[in-house]
Motif scaffolding. Structure first.
Motif, short mmCIF file in Angstrom:
data_model
loop_
_atom_site.label_atom_id
_atom_site.label_comp_id
_atom_site.label_asym_id
_atom_site.label_seq_id
_atom_site.Cartn_x
_atom_site.Cartn_y
_atom_site.Cartn_z
N ALA A 100 -3.21 -27.41 20.86
CA ALA A 100 -5.37 -27.79 19.78
C ALA A 100 -6.34 -27.64 21.04
CB ALA A 100 -5.09 -29.00 19.49
N ASN A 101 -5.99 -27.64 22.16
CA ASN A 101 -6.63 -27.91 23.20
C ASN A 101 -7.51 -26.95 23.80
OD1 ASN A 101 -6.61 -30.86 21.75
ND2 ASN A 101 -5.54 -30.97 23.57
N SER B 176 5.72 -25.20 27.27
CA SER B 176 7.18 -24.57 26.13
C SER B 176 7.74 -24.88 24.48
CB SER B 176 8.56 -25.03 27.32
OG SER B 176 8.54 -26.23 26.99
N GLU B 177 8.08 -24.03 24.23
CA GLU B 177 7.89 -24.59 22.70
C GLU B 177 8.89 -25.94 22.15
OE1 GLU B 177 8.69 -20.64 20.62
OE2 GLU B 177 9.51 -22.11 18.85
N SER B 178 9.54 -25.85 23.71
CA SER B 178 10.29 -27.54 22.81
C SER B 178 9.97 -28.65 23.27
CB SER B 178 11.47 -27.18 23.80
OG SER B 178 11.09 -26.37 25.10
N ASP B 179 8.98 -28.40 24.10
CA ASP B 179 7.97 -29.43 24.58
C ASP B 179 6.17 -29.62 23.79
OD1 ASP B 179 9.55 -30.18 26.71
OD2 ASP B 179 8.35 -28.84 27.67
N LEU B 180 5.97 -28.82 23.01
CA LEU B 180 4.99 -28.58 22.16
C LEU B 180 5.18 -30.06 21.52
CD1 LEU B 180 2.33 -26.53 21.20
CD2 LEU B 180 4.21 -26.06 19.68
N PRO B 181 4.05 -30.30 21.04
CA PRO B 181 3.61 -32.39 20.62
C PRO B 181 3.97 -31.63 18.99
CG PRO B 181 2.15 -32.02 22.01
CD PRO B 181 2.96 -30.53 22.36
N ALA B 182 3.54 -32.91 18.79
CA ALA B 182 4.68 -32.62 16.98
C ALA B 182 3.72 -32.69 16.43
CB ALA B 182 5.51 -33.96 16.24
N ASP B 183 2.43 -32.39 16.59
CA ASP B 183 1.03 -32.93 15.84
C ASP B 183 0.25 -31.19 16.27
OD1 ASP B 183 0.32 -33.46 18.06
OD2 ASP B 183 -1.26 -34.62 17.30
N GLN B 184 0.70 -30.70 16.89
CA GLN B 184 0.15 -29.10 17.01
C GLN B 184 1.95 -28.04 17.40
OE1 GLN B 184 -1.13 -28.80 21.02
NE2 GLN B 184 -1.71 -31.51 21.07
N LYS B 185 2.54 -28.71 15.78
CA LYS B 185 3.90 -27.32 15.47
C LYS B 185 3.08 -26.14 14.61
CE LYS B 185 7.49 -29.36 17.56
NZ LYS B 185 8.17 -29.40 18.72
N ALA B 186 1.94 -26.30 14.24
CA ALA B 186 1.22 -25.00 13.32
C ALA B 186 1.27 -24.23 14.31
CB ALA B 186 0.38 -26.01 12.60
N PHE B 187 0.86 -24.45 15.97
CA PHE B 187 0.30 -23.52 16.96
C PHE B 187 1.28 -22.28 16.69
CE2 PHE B 187 -3.26 -26.27 17.42
CZ PHE B 187 -4.41 -25.67 17.75
N ILE B 188 2.28 -22.94 16.56
CA ILE B 188 3.39 -21.64 16.90
C ILE B 188 2.98 -20.32 15.68
CG2 ILE B 188 6.03 -20.99 16.45
CD1 ILE B 188 6.26 -24.44 16.87
N GLN B 189 2.88 -20.59 14.42
CA GLN B 189 2.63 -19.41 13.66
C GLN B 189 1.15 -19.62 13.58
OE1 GLN B 189 5.40 -19.21 11.22
NE2 GLN B 189 3.50 -17.20 11.07
N LYS B 190 0.46 -19.83 14.08
CA LYS B 190 -0.87 -19.20 13.93
C LYS B 190 -0.84 -18.05 15.30
CE LYS B 190 -3.40 -23.09 14.14
NZ LYS B 190 -4.73 -23.67 13.20
N ALA B 191 0.23 -18.81 16.38
CA ALA B 191 0.56 -17.13 17.61
C ALA B 191 1.02 -16.00 16.53
CB ALA B 191 1.09 -17.73 18.56
#
Ligand code: SF4
Ligand code: SF4
Length: 86
Positions: free
Chosen positions: A7-8, A63-78
């Protein structure tokens, strides 16, 4: 697995220059650089080398496994960004 820009992102593009697989877009010379809120890592081209993580001044790359829970939407955005681009 791939690395994810969260997100940042401040669009400084420092990560673009160090990525060995050219997986981060849009670059500053691409037409949609101004209109995108963030840069995105192509999950199909990311080698998970983590070189970009250290370059990011806003600590936005995980890394995908370290992505904060509140930023998981950025996986799909990419995924969506590159689906629309190809
Ligand atoms: S982890 Fe490596 S390959 Fe993946 S986007 Fe970052 S620099 Fe590029
Ligand atoms: S280095 Fe970080 S802040 Fe700069 S463009 Fe890449 S993800 Fe965004």
């Amino acid at each position: 697995m791939a690395h994810i820009i969260g997100a940042n992102c401040e669009k400084c593009a420092a990560c673009v220059d160090v990525c060995p697989t050219d997986a981060i877009h849009p670059t500053k010379d691409e037409a949609d650089f101004e209109s995108q809120k963030s840069l995105y890592i192509d999950p199909d081209n990311c080698a998970d080398c983590a070189v970009c993580v250290e370059e990011c001044p806003s600590n936005s790359i995980f890394s995908e496994s370290d992505l904060p829970a509140d930023q998981k939407a950025f996986i799909q955005k990419a995924v969506d960004y590159y689906k629309n681009k190809k």
